[in-house]
Enzyme design. Structure first.
Site, PDB file in Angstrom:
ATOM      1  N   GLY A 173       0.802  -1.229   0.000  1.00 59.06           N
ATOM      2  CA  GLY A 173       0.000   0.000   0.000  1.00 59.06           C
ATOM      3  C   GLY A 173       0.826   1.265   0.000  1.00 59.06           C
ATOM      4  N   GLY A 175       0.517   3.864  -1.684  1.00 60.08           N
ATOM      5  CA  GLY A 175      -0.315   5.060  -1.722  1.00 60.08           C
ATOM      6  C   GLY A 175      -0.788   5.492  -0.349  1.00 60.08           C
ATOM      7  N   ASP A 176      -0.632   4.623   0.645  1.00 58.13           N
ATOM      8  CA  ASP A 176      -0.936   4.941   2.043  1.00 58.13           C
ATOM      9  C   ASP A 176       0.326   5.160   2.870  1.00 58.13           C
ATOM     10  OD1 ASP A 176      -3.822   4.864   2.259  1.00 58.13           O
ATOM     11  OD2 ASP A 176      -3.712   2.709   1.927  1.00 58.13           O
ATOM     12  N   THR A 177       1.268   4.234   2.756  1.00 52.38           N
ATOM     13  CA  THR A 177       2.419   4.305   3.647  1.00 52.38           C
ATOM     14  C   THR A 177       3.376   5.436   3.300  1.00 52.38           C
ATOM     15  OG1 THR A 177       3.518   2.594   2.308  1.00 52.38           O
ATOM     16  CG2 THR A 177       2.319   1.861   4.258  1.00 52.38           C
TER      17      THR A 177
END
Length: 409
Positions: A173, A175-177
């Protein structure tokens, strides 16, 4: 808690992955992070993986990793009583982090201006798909976003995959981390300024901006050459060899794009004449003639097993086996670096591994010491620290503003 951030108090209003990942980094280095959840809890609790013998499933593996080292309380911010409790917590906090949709905190009467008026030292960090107005009001500010949206619009998917017709999301992820990393960095920078001046500020992080910031090929290639780069598999624009190559029993990654590395590779292959071959004499020439480079290299590597290639090239030329989870858990590097510490898994009574602390400080090292909280596990503890006695806590429970741990299970 020990660590470089000991004494820093963080009110964590985040859910999913980007925000919790940010605050877990702060907690790993000693910050007292209080995770505030609604009575139904962070929806990531219900996302696996779960152990086969975990019958209660208080939370899955991703939640457990992203919320370690935190204390957890329940506040229903739809109630006036809970909002007043949050304001009390903010009064003594150094940081507040949230990743609600734009405008949610303002509608609750808990926007940055309100909180900063109560606590001028407060560092207020938000993570949204397209940021907030503070850093520039995006036309997409009100759009919801997930990791895959950030990877797509931030350019990463345009350069990831086998070819231009098959855009691929990176398997983790990012795009999150990655936004979580930038949010943690911004929070620390703002904390440093608050220490100097006594004045906090708003830290505005957009998921899409963060992905673009680490998609250097996208920006640099277009800005310099006017060309939109396309996916080229595991290769890297301008570098050769730099790819996966075939072994007798699998594949390995190999990078020898610069002359010293290429020279060592040619020596090990028993092909020293390739160093002076005009097709391969410079870094750029090897890129231009990369098909020939990979034909030669693969013809040699596929005569050897992965283990043999590691033995032949390890420590000489950048090379690595492609390690899956089983291999990582067995590898001595990750044990030596304490990258797989274990915490209790309350649904099983066993200890399970979470990712460790990658930033190693010599004097004040971070560490993983506490599992993720059960829903509402520390509600009474935190409220008492904030000055609420038993009668006040009972009143908050009766008003639906909070619930105790036993009521949350």
């Amino acid at each position: 808690m020990s660590g470089a951030l000991r004494g820093v108090r963080v009110v964590d209003l985040t859910q999913a992955l980007s925000g919790p990942f940010c605050t877990s980094l702060l907690a790993d280095h000693g910050a007292d992070v209080v995770k505030v959840e609604s009575p139904r809890g962070d929806f990531l609790r219900n996302t696996g993986p779960f152990a086969a013998d975990d019958e209660h499933r208080p939370y899955g593996g991703v939640f457990g990793s992203a919320n370690r080292n935190k204390r957890g309380i329940v506040l229903d911010l739809k109630t006036a009583e809970a909002r007043e409790v949050l304001l009390r917590l903010v009064d003594t906090a150094d940081v507040l982090v949230e990743n609600f949709s734009a405008g949610v905190m303002e509608r609750l009467g808990l926007g940055y201006d309100t909180l900063a008026a109560r606590n001028p030292r407060l560092v207020y960090t938000s993570i949204r798909g397209f940021g907030d107005a503070v850093g520039g009001k995006s036309p997409y500010r009100d759009w919801p976003a997930f990791d895959i949206v950030a990877q797509a619009m931030g350019g990463l998917m345009s350069i990831t995959g086998p070819d231009a017709d098959t855009p691929v999301r990176a398997g983790s992820g990012l795009g999150d981390t990655v936004p979580g990393l930038f949010a943690a960095f911004g929070t620390i920078a703002a904390l440093r300024e608050a220490e100097r001046t006594g004045k906090g500020q708003y830290v505005d992080v957009a998921m899409v901006d963060s992905v673009l910031a680490v998609s250097e090929v996208v920006v640099n290639t277009y800005a310099t050459a006017g060309v939109s780069p396309r996916p080229i598999g595991n290769q890297l624009q301008g570098f050769a060899p730099f790819d996966t190559v075939r072994a007798k029993d699998g594949k390995v990654t190999l990078g020898a794009p610069h002359r010293p590395q290429w020279t060592k590779l040619c020596d090990v292959m028993g092909r020293p004449e390739l160093v002076t071959d005009e097709r391969f004499a410079t870094d750029h020439a090897r890129w231009v003639n990369r098909d020939a480079v990979y034909k030669i290299v693969n013809a040699w590597t596929e005569r050897h097993t992965v283990a043999e290639l590691v033995e032949l090239l390890g420590g000489k030329v950048p090379l690595a086996p492609i390690m899956d989870a089983e291999a990582i858990f067995a590898d001595p590097h990750f044990a030596a670096r304490d990258m797989l510490p274990t915490v209790e898994q309350p649904g099983t009574g066993r200890r399970v591994a979470v990712t460790g602390v990658p930033v190693k400080l010599s004097g004040t090292p971070g560490e993983v010491t506490r599992r993720a909280p059960l829903l509402g596990e520390h509600t009474e503890e935190v409220l008492r620290e904030a000055g609420f006695d038993d009668a006040a806590i009972d009143s908050l429970c009766a008003a639906g503003a909070t619930i105790r741990r036993g009521e949350a299970e």
